[in-house]
Enzyme design. Structure first.
Site, PDB file in Angstrom:
ATOM      1  CG  LEU A 263      -1.981  -1.000   1.337  1.00  0.00           C
ATOM      2  CD1 LEU A 263      -2.576  -1.019   2.735  1.00  0.00           C
ATOM      3  CD2 LEU A 263      -3.055  -0.695   0.321  1.00  0.00           C
ATOM      4  N   GLY A 264       2.024   1.152   0.561  1.00  0.00           N
ATOM      5  CA  GLY A 264       2.874   2.333   0.646  1.00  0.00           C
ATOM      6  C   GLY A 264       4.045   2.029   1.541  1.00  0.00           C
TER       7      GLY A 264
ATOM      8  N   GLY B 204       8.270   5.668   7.232  1.00  0.00           N
ATOM      9  CA  GLY B 204       9.610   5.709   7.780  1.00  0.00           C
ATOM     10  C   GLY B 204      10.056   4.384   8.368  1.00  0.00           C
ATOM     11  CG  PHE B 205       8.617   3.184  11.541  1.00  0.00           C
ATOM     12  CD1 PHE B 205       9.819   3.659  12.022  1.00  0.00           C
ATOM     13  CD2 PHE B 205       7.459   3.837  11.883  1.00  0.00           C
ATOM     14  CE1 PHE B 205       9.866   4.762  12.835  1.00  0.00           C
ATOM     15  CE2 PHE B 205       7.501   4.941  12.701  1.00  0.00           C
ATOM     16  CZ  PHE B 205       8.699   5.410  13.181  1.00  0.00           C
TER      17      PHE B 205
ATOM     18  CE  LYS C  48       3.000   2.009  10.063  1.00  0.00           C
ATOM     19  NZ  LYS C  48       3.043   3.200  10.929  1.00  0.00           N
TER      20      LYS C  48
ATOM     21  CG  ASP D  35       6.104  12.692  11.314  1.00  0.00           C
ATOM     22  OD1 ASP D  35       6.312  13.805  10.794  1.00  0.00           O
ATOM     23  OD2 ASP D  35       6.352  11.618  10.733  1.00  0.00           O
TER      24      ASP D  35
END
Ligand code: AMP
Length: 818
Positions: free
Chosen positions: A507-508, A511-512, A529, A626
């Site tokens: 999906l994308g 940063g991690f 994730k 963030d």
């Protein structure tokens, strides 16, 4: 919904108004032209050619599209720079064998440029099953590959399977892609993509004549700078370089899959998109540039870009910044220089150091040999004073051939598909690949022995401390896991749900690490994730996120469904948000049209509520640190949910601020006191909210925007307009029809209050919500802070050099120099 999705994914696709098709044919001949309203169809019915009008334009164009794909996808346009204005144009074949487009007055609008010896009666125009429009000798079926003219030689913005991207060196024909100007104007835009010729050609994207992106040279598998091209079930690339031609093309492995490459005029320029029939949408499979490290030469000479680095640019080992001051101010353009000068030709004075996993440097000043071994390559480089690096030319089959570079090495990055690069430097700076054979003098041996024993003793000491600490941490972690209050999933379940983390499900990437879509056995769709394994970085933040997420529940925070910690794998499972992130809407010329003012206002208020919950209402006081458009995800009904708590900082109940040496966040959204002094508080989140608010209203990013001679970021621009009494000029044109100007101006005022330089002057989120939802009189905002790179400018100043004002938009993590 299918319609909305397609629009989200791809600007060039929707809103084409087609005239009523009266009939379809399979050839155009001299005696049988094609008129507006009729179409030419390929034999197998895959492609169709006809007249169309894109978007809100009134122009007519001749183009090719997929016949059976409901979302009109134009893959080629004949007269992209010469539209007709009437619906009485015809496409016909002339006596000379040229295909011409004539308007109502029979004047020429567009034409092919061929000369045929064949009698025109034998010529036909056909649309082949590949999507190639050709003029050929219709009487000679045997020679199907011989064409007088073919559209594949004149690509527009789309590369179909089988099309060649690159050069015919004999004729000088260069086939390259050119983006549409915008989604309703197919005329040539600023961006082009093709093969950059040279001793070692590579794929590139240019903005005008300026190189914007390069892929790295072909290395036998693909390019050292492009990830995800390893063997996959979808497509296969073929690269050809010989005396006659240099080109790349792809074939699809499964004939039932429709997948194309398109050059956009957006952030992600070159995209492979694949048609998903059951959802009737195009799904983005891969985008270039992949991240901010892909911007051409972002770190300067001998600077290497590492996307998870902090900061992203680092000098190669053995090199130091050319200007320490600029480098520390994140202006990397001057790059790095050798720490120790090396002298060519003096025996044992220079050697090579190996850097693994590198995108190969720009090949403009390079030389290649296909048969040399790596050892010969090294010897060759050593013998040439200006040679600065060497590498294998081909990395398939264990490595072969030789590539050497002259002069400064530019556009370096660490890359998943990178290869070994051997960089020349003074012998004292080489460690792994040192050429010098040291003489074993007794003195040296003695010194080495002493140093080794000292190191061993120190190591033993460190190991003891480390083991004790690790044990304590493990015990602490176990305790933490028990306290997580989150369901645990095993790795096998996640692998099954995501089809083994198939790239199709990606999906994308944050940063991690990457985020994948997954479907559980009960049909529930989730987002996973996956903490990037390559970076030790992020683990702390991941655990932070797990702990935080377990404790947070609010309708405007993305819901965490569970986690998986198994071996090296660490993952978080979220509810799936089908509309992805807010940035993909507000900054995109097409998708932004789907968000009118009432929707945007709703989104603003909902984000404010989510943030208020974090700051004030949750059991813990949380500072997000963030907050930005890409961290706002949208559900089916376009309700926003704040995501990415990995960077959030938990404070004790009463603590409202803190101080850190490790600054994390994203340029453009960081409050000045945080970016400069590491001081974070709920008010630094309020600042980020102010930036987000202006972005939602203006549809512009808070990086440098140029406006009538001023170079401001969005905050500076908004402040200027506020002072000039014209804040309404900030409103994105697409919102003007759906908004009440006074309401938007009130929001801008709230935004400017959030952006005031001193944290104490900024309102808290509760006040922001009251101000947004009531009609109370608002105070006049004081001068905001314009943060340009990490220089905070209070008041109206602008910087004089454009490059020093550009702002990176990735999440950064940096040590604060205090
Ligand atoms: P992050 O690491 O949270 O910044 O996520 C990176 C990208 O993955 C986001 O910009 C989204 O496009 C996508 N993404 C993250 N979480 C989700 C989700 N729950 N549902 C759908 N897409 C997501």
């Amino acid at each position: 919904m299918a319609l909305v999705h397609a629009t989200l994914l791809f600007p060039n696709l929707l809103f084409f108004f087609f005239s009523q098709v009266s009939y379809a044919t399979d050839t155009i001949t001299h005696s049988q032209p094609l008129s507006d309203g009729s179409t030419l169809v390929s034999k197998d019915g895959t492609f169709e050619l006809g007249f169309f009008t894109p978007g809100s334009s009134t122009n007519r164009y001749v183009g090719i599209w997929f016949k059976n794909i409901q979302t009109r996808t134009i893959v080629w346009v004949a007269n992209r720079n010469n539209p007709t204005k009437d619906k009485s144009s015809t496409l016909s074949l002339t006596e000379e064998g040229n295909l011409v487009l004539l308007n109502i007055n029979r004047s020429l609008v567009w034409s092919t440029n061929t000369t045929s010896k064949e009698p025109v009666s034998s010529l036909v125009v056909q649309l082949l099953d590949s999507g190639n429009l050709v003029i050929r000798d219709g009487s000679n079926d045997k020679n199907e590959e011989s064409f007088l003219w073919e559209s594949f030689d004149h690509p527009c913005d789309t590369l179909l399977q089988g099309m060649k991207l690159g050069w015919n060196l004999k004729t000088g024909l260069n086939r390259f892609l050119t983006a549409w100007k915008n989604w309703d104007d197919p005329s040539s835009g600023d961006f082009t993509s093709g093969v950059k010729l040279g001793t070692n050609p590579e794929l590139a994207i240019w903005k005008g004549s300026v190189e914007y992106y390069r892929s790295g040279p072909w290395n036998g598998i693909f390019s050292s700078g492009v990830f995800g091209f390893s063997p996959n079930p979808l497509f296969e690339y073929k690269y050809v370089q010989n005396e006659d031609e240099v080109y790349v093309r792809y074939t699809l492995k499964n004939s039932s899959v429709v997948s194309i490459i398109v050059l956009n005029q957006t952030l992600y320029l070159r995209q492979r998109i694949t048609w998903i029939p059951h959802t009737r949408t195009w799904s983005v499979y891969q985008s270039l540039p992949q991240d901010s490290c892909d911007v051409y030469n972002v770190c300067g000479a001998y600077g290497s870009c590492m996307i998870n680095g902090s900061p992203v640019c680092q000098c190669l080992e053995g090199f130091k910044p050319k200007s320490v001051q600029n480098w520390n101010a994140m202006d990397w353009t001057q790059g790095c220089v050798h720490k120790e000068p090396w002298s060519c030709g003096v025996k044992n004075k220079d050697g090579f150091r190996r850097f693994v996993g590198m995108k190969m440097p720009d090949t403009t000043h390079s030389w290649i040999n296909t048969s040399m071994t790596l050892e010969d390559c090294k010897a060759k480089c050593l013998n040439i004073c200006s040679c600065t690096a060497y590498a294998n030319l081909d990395t398939s089959g264990g490595g072969s051939g030789c590539s050497i570079w002259f002069g400064d090495l530019v556009d370096l990055r660490v890359s998943e598909s990178g290869q070994d690069l051997y960089v020349r430097m003074a012998t004292s700076d080489t460690i792994i690949y040192n050429d010098a054979k040291h003489k074993n003098s007794k003195k040296v041996v003695l010194m080495v022995a002493i140093i080794v024993s000292l190191v061993v003793m120190m190591l033993m000491g460190f190991s003891y401390i480390y083991m004790t600490k690790t044990k304590k941490e493990e015990e602490k972690d176990e305790g933490e896991q028990e306290n997580l209050e989150l369901p645990f999933f095993d790795l096998a379940t996640i692998i099954n749900a995501t089809n083994n983390f198939s790239i199709v499900n990606k999906l994308g990437e944050g940063g991690f690490g990457p985020v994948y879509k997954g479907t559980m056995l009960d049909g529930q769709v989730i987002a996973v994730k996956r903490l990037s394994r390559s970076s030790g970085q992020g683990l702390k933040e991941f655990k932070n996120e797990v702990i935080l997420c377990a404790k947070l529940q609010h309708r405007n925070l993305v819901k965490v469904l569970g986690c998986c910690i198994e071996g090296e794998e660490k993952m978080l499972l979220y509810e799936y948000m089908p509309n992805k992130s807010l940035d993909s809407f507000i900054f995109d010329s097409v998708q932004s049209k789907l968000l009118d003012w009432p929707m945007r206002f709703n989104i603003l208020c909902a984000i404010a509520r989510g943030l208020m919950y974090l700051h004030q209402d949750s059991r813990l006081r949380i500072i997000h640190r963030d907050l930005k458009a890409s961290n706002i995800l949208l559900d089916n009904n376009m309700n926003p949910k704040i995501s990415d708590f990995g960077l959030a900082k938990m404070c004790g109940g009463d603590q409202v601020e803190g101080n850190t040496n490790r600054i994390v966040g994203t340029y453009g959204y960081m409050a000045p006191e945080y970016a400069i002094d590491g001081l974070f508080s709920t008010k630094s989140d309020v600042f980020s909210f102010g930036v987000l608010l202006l972005e939602i209203i203006s549809g512009k990013k808070n990086r440098t925007i140029t406006n009538e001679g001023h170079i401001d970021n969005l905050i500076g621009h908004a402040w200027r307009m506020w002072k000039e009494g014209t804040p309404e000029q900030l409103i994105a044109p697409s919102l003007v029809d759906s908004c009440k100007i006074s309401e938007v101006i009130r929001c801008i005022q709230v935004g400017l209050l959030c952006l005031q330089h001193h944290p104490d002057d900024r309102p808290n989120m509760t006040s922001v919500i009251v101000m947004l939802s009531s009609e109370t009189i608002l105070s006049q905002p004081k001068v905001p802070s314009f943060l340009i790179k990490n220089i905070s400018i209070e008041g109206e100043q602008s910087c004089d050099r454009q490059e020093s004002c550009s702002i990176n938009e990735v999440t950064v993590s940096l040590l604060n120099a205090r």
